[in-house]
Design an enzyme around this catalytic site. Structure first.
Site: not given
Ligand SMILES: CC(C)(COP(=O)(O)OP(=O)(O)OC[C@H]1O[C@@H](n2cnc3c(N)ncnc32)[C@H](O)[C@@H]1OP(=O)(O)O)[C@@H](O)C(=O)NCCC(=O)NCCS
Length: 147
Positions: A101, A113
């Site tokens: 998260e 990411y």
């Protein structure tokens, strides 16, 4: 150099977390994480901790709890090195996917990411700061068995 985090890293971890995390972990949380989770530290030529990942595993899934690089060493490829090393280690160990998260406003981490193959699979409304900021849920598919 990358190496597993150990109990003696506690002070350096608390300091690096405080410098990079808007809600740093307490020393007690760090002690628990060092005893329970998988931690990897990035050590520079002067033997200083300049980055880390902390992740946990349940069955064939892993979760990245924290990744950080010291502010003066950011944007030099170290975050990517830490994340790619974690992904390789998980792949080697047969883990199907990595979840994490991230704050919706943390665009730097999200770029990292996405660049390492992460995709957004969900949004948790108001997950951070008592409803003030959403979390984006990322997943990295590692093996052939993940769905
Ligand atoms: C997120 C973090 C770990 C990235 O580490 P880093 O060493 O700076 O990242 P890298 O240099 O490996 O960057 C790899 C790529 O990610 C992206 N990226 C990283 N930081 C970025 C930023 N601030 N803005 C935009 N893109 C960014 C870029 O695409 C970058 O590639 P490029 O430099 O070739 O353009 C680091 O910024 C950090 O510690 N932030 C504070 C803690 C944090 O937010 N952790 C994530 C939530 S737990």
């Amino acid at each position: 150099m990358l190496r597993p985090l150990v109990a003696d890293d506690l002070d350096a971890l608390v300091a690096l977390d405080a410098a990079t995390n808007p809600h740093p972990w307490s020393a007690g949380l760090w002690r628990d994480a060092l005893a329970r989770d998988h931690g990897t530290g990035l050590i520079d030529d002067d033997n200083r901790l300049v980055g880390f990942t902390v992740s946990s595993r349940v069955l064939d899934e892993a979760e990245l709890q924290l990744i950080a690089v010291s502010p003066e060493r950011q944007r030099q490829g170290l975050g990517r090195r830490l994340l790619e090393s974690l992904l390789s280690e998980l792949r080697r160990d047969g883990i199907a996917r990595l979840l994490l998260e991230v704050r919706a406003g943390n665009h730097g981490a999200q770029a990292l990411y996405a660049g390492c193959g992460g995709i957004i699979v969900g949004r948790r409304k108001g997950y951070y700061d008592h409803g003030r900021e959403d979390a984006l849920l990322y997943t990295f598919t590692l093996g052939g068995e993940a769905t």
